[in-house]
Design a protein around this motif. Structure first.
Motif, PDB file in Angstrom:
ATOM      1  N   GLY A  26       0.797  -1.211   0.000  1.00 39.86           N
ATOM      2  CA  GLY A  26       0.000   0.000   0.000  1.00 39.86           C
ATOM      3  C   GLY A  26       0.834   1.267   0.000  1.00 39.86           C
ATOM      4  O   GLY A  26       0.458   2.267  -0.602  1.00 39.86           O
ATOM      5  N   ALA A  27       1.997   1.232   0.685  1.00 40.98           N
ATOM      6  CA  ALA A  27       2.822   2.431   0.818  1.00 40.98           C
ATOM      7  C   ALA A  27       3.723   2.666  -0.387  1.00 40.98           C
ATOM      8  O   ALA A  27       4.117   3.805  -0.642  1.00 40.98           O
ATOM      9  CB  ALA A  27       3.669   2.335   2.081  1.00 40.98           C
ATOM     10  N   THR A  28       4.071   1.616  -1.114  1.00 35.61           N
ATOM     11  CA  THR A  28       5.049   1.745  -2.200  1.00 35.61           C
ATOM     12  C   THR A  28       4.468   1.537  -3.589  1.00 35.61           C
ATOM     13  O   THR A  28       5.085   1.928  -4.576  1.00 35.61           O
ATOM     14  CB  THR A  28       6.186   0.727  -2.026  1.00 35.61           C
ATOM     15  OG1 THR A  28       5.658  -0.611  -2.159  1.00 35.61           O
ATOM     16  CG2 THR A  28       6.855   0.881  -0.660  1.00 35.61           C
ATOM     17  N   GLY A  29       3.326   0.883  -3.696  1.00 40.83           N
ATOM     18  CA  GLY A  29       2.789   0.524  -4.995  1.00 40.83           C
ATOM     19  C   GLY A  29       3.429  -0.713  -5.595  1.00 40.83           C
ATOM     20  O   GLY A  29       3.079  -1.124  -6.708  1.00 40.83           O
ATOM     21  N   GLN A  46      13.915   0.533   0.451  1.00 40.99           N
ATOM     22  CA  GLN A  46      14.839   1.190   1.371  1.00 40.99           C
ATOM     23  C   GLN A  46      14.170   2.361   2.086  1.00 40.99           C
ATOM     24  O   GLN A  46      14.389   2.578   3.280  1.00 40.99           O
ATOM     25  CB  GLN A  46      16.077   1.664   0.610  1.00 40.99           C
ATOM     26  CG  GLN A  46      16.996   0.544   0.163  1.00 40.99           C
ATOM     27  CD  GLN A  46      18.061   1.005  -0.817  1.00 40.99           C
ATOM     28  OE1 GLN A  46      17.931   2.057  -1.450  1.00 40.99           O
ATOM     29  NE2 GLN A  46      19.123   0.222  -0.954  1.00 40.99           N
ATOM     30  N   ARG A  47      13.355   3.117   1.364  1.00 39.32           N
ATOM     31  CA  ARG A  47      12.685   4.271   1.982  1.00 39.32           C
ATOM     32  C   ARG A  47      11.631   3.844   2.994  1.00 39.32           C
ATOM     33  O   ARG A  47      11.414   4.540   3.992  1.00 39.32           O
ATOM     34  CB  ARG A  47      12.048   5.145   0.899  1.00 39.32           C
ATOM     35  CG  ARG A  47      13.041   5.956   0.091  1.00 39.32           C
ATOM     36  CD  ARG A  47      12.342   7.030  -0.730  1.00 39.32           C
ATOM     37  NE  ARG A  47      11.495   6.474  -1.773  1.00 39.32           N
ATOM     38  CZ  ARG A  47      11.894   6.212  -3.021  1.00 39.32           C
ATOM     39  NH1 ARG A  47      13.137   6.443  -3.376  1.00 39.32           N
ATOM     40  NH2 ARG A  47      11.050   5.729  -3.911  1.00 39.32           N
ATOM     41  N   ALA A  60       8.418   8.616  10.602  1.00 37.99           N
ATOM     42  CA  ALA A  60       6.986   8.297  10.592  1.00 37.99           C
ATOM     43  C   ALA A  60       6.592   7.733   9.235  1.00 37.99           C
ATOM     44  O   ALA A  60       7.042   8.207   8.186  1.00 37.99           O
ATOM     45  CB  ALA A  60       6.168   9.542  10.898  1.00 37.99           C
ATOM     46  N   GLY A  61       5.763   6.703   9.257  1.00 42.66           N
ATOM     47  CA  GLY A  61       5.290   6.092   8.031  1.00 42.66           C
ATOM     48  C   GLY A  61       6.135   4.953   7.524  1.00 42.66           C
ATOM     49  O   GLY A  61       5.785   4.312   6.530  1.00 42.66           O
ATOM     50  N   THR A  62       7.263   4.668   8.203  1.00 41.43           N
ATOM     51  CA  THR A  62       8.094   3.534   7.818  1.00 41.43           C
ATOM     52  C   THR A  62       7.699   2.297   8.622  1.00 41.43           C
ATOM     53  O   THR A  62       6.977   2.381   9.618  1.00 41.43           O
ATOM     54  CB  THR A  62       9.581   3.837   8.047  1.00 41.43           C
ATOM     55  OG1 THR A  62       9.797   4.122   9.445  1.00 41.43           O
ATOM     56  CG2 THR A  62      10.028   5.039   7.223  1.00 41.43           C
ATOM     57  N   ASP A  67       1.813   2.126  16.293  1.00 45.08           N
ATOM     58  CA  ASP A  67       2.760   3.241  16.335  1.00 45.08           C
ATOM     59  C   ASP A  67       3.851   2.971  17.371  1.00 45.08           C
ATOM     60  O   ASP A  67       3.578   2.785  18.561  1.00 45.08           O
ATOM     61  CB  ASP A  67       2.017   4.532  16.677  1.00 45.08           C
ATOM     62  CG  ASP A  67       2.925   5.735  16.680  1.00 45.08           C
ATOM     63  OD1 ASP A  67       3.510   6.024  17.745  1.00 45.08           O
ATOM     64  OD2 ASP A  67       3.076   6.378  15.622  1.00 45.08           O
ATOM     65  N   ALA A  68       5.107   2.952  16.918  1.00 47.09           N
ATOM     66  CA  ALA A  68       6.204   2.540  17.790  1.00 47.09           C
ATOM     67  C   ALA A  68       6.435   3.529  18.921  1.00 47.09           C
ATOM     68  O   ALA A  68       6.655   3.136  20.071  1.00 47.09           O
ATOM     69  CB  ALA A  68       7.476   2.356  16.967  1.00 47.09           C
TER      70      ALA A  68
END
Length: 274
Positions: free
Chosen positions: A33-36, A94-95, A107-109, A193-194
């Protein structure tokens, strides 16, 4: 599944903590979902000491103080390899991976989520470059098992967090709650959320130390990252399983960061650090 991807493909390796916490499917969905990117296949590998040293030796990652814990984590335990397809997949992976220390993850990783809290059991490995990935893939090929990866049941905070097995803070809090009953463990954030997970657990432990004089020194030393802690923890809590012991040792490499984020009272931090 091909273990060596062509240029439009890349790999993620989910470490044994991700497998044991039942997070592999959730990680795949989050990354997609985050990378496509699209998952193109999945396989299982089981490292031994020599193979994991060779694997991380390619990137020079075997020299840190926590390296013996990494070996302990991987040796003889199943990891999952997912192959991804899409445009520029390695850079995208990597991102999305996040910093080694979850307390510092963007945030978001991945490592800013999924209840991560330490630099050993931080769920995911992504190669530094395509040439390195090709070398790593050869090692993974040699450790691939014949059995296809079986997705374990996925669990989370809705079951009281019992499926979360990769958090040293939570492992310690569970032991402390049994030793000093009277206050339920905090609910953990449903989104994993960490930072919020770390905040709630450290706050709960500090409150426990304030309420129970017999717990205070142990809690403060644990949060200060004192080593070795296992003898003191075993003296307080009795027998501890090998997996929990690993988590407690891993936590010593990140607890001071969490205590600082939650603002552990200076006097207690100074006393614990002494």
């Amino acid at each position: 599944m091909r273990i060596v991807p062509p240029p439009d493909r890349a790999l993620t390796v989910y470490s044994p903590d991700a497998v044991l916490s039942g997070l592999v499917g959730a990680l795949d969905r989050f990354i997609a979902g985050a990378t496509g990117l699209v998952p193109a296949g999945r396989g299982t590998v089981v490292h031994d000491v020599r193979s994991i040293e060779a694997f991380y030796g390619l990137s020079g990652g075997t020299g840190g103080r926590h390296w013996p814990l990494v070996v302990d984590l991987f040796d003889g335990r199943a990891s999952c390899v997912t192959e991804w397809r899409g445009a520029d997949p390695l850079a995208r992976l990597q991102r999305i991976k996040g910093a080694t220390q979850p307390a510092r993850a963007e945030a978001g990783t991945v490592r800013s989520r999924f209840w991560c809290d330490n630099p050993v059991c931080n769920l995911i490995h992504v190669s530094d470059s395509y040439p390195m990935m090709a070398e790593e893939a050869e090692i993974l090929r040699s450790r691939r098992t014949a059995t296809a990866f079986a997705m374990p049941g996925e669990r989370g905070p809705e079951e009281g967090g019992h499926g979360i097995r990769h958090s040293g803070l939570l492992a310690f809090a569970r032991l402390a709650a049994r030793r000093w009953p009277g206050q339920d463990l905090p609910d953990l954030p449903a989104d994993g959320d960490a930072r919020e997970t770390g905040r709630r657990l450290v706050a709960w432990l500090l409150a426990l130390g304030g309420r129970e004089p017999a717990a205070r020194d142990l809690v403060d030393a644990f949060l200060a990252g004192q080593e070795p802690m296992l003898p003191r923890i075993r003296q307080a809590f009795g027998r501890i399983g090998a997996w929990d012991a690993l988590q407690l040792e891993c936590a010593q490499h990140s607890n001071p960061l969490w205590a600082a984020l939650v603002a552990m009272p200076p006097a207690r931090a100074a006393a614990a650090g002494g």
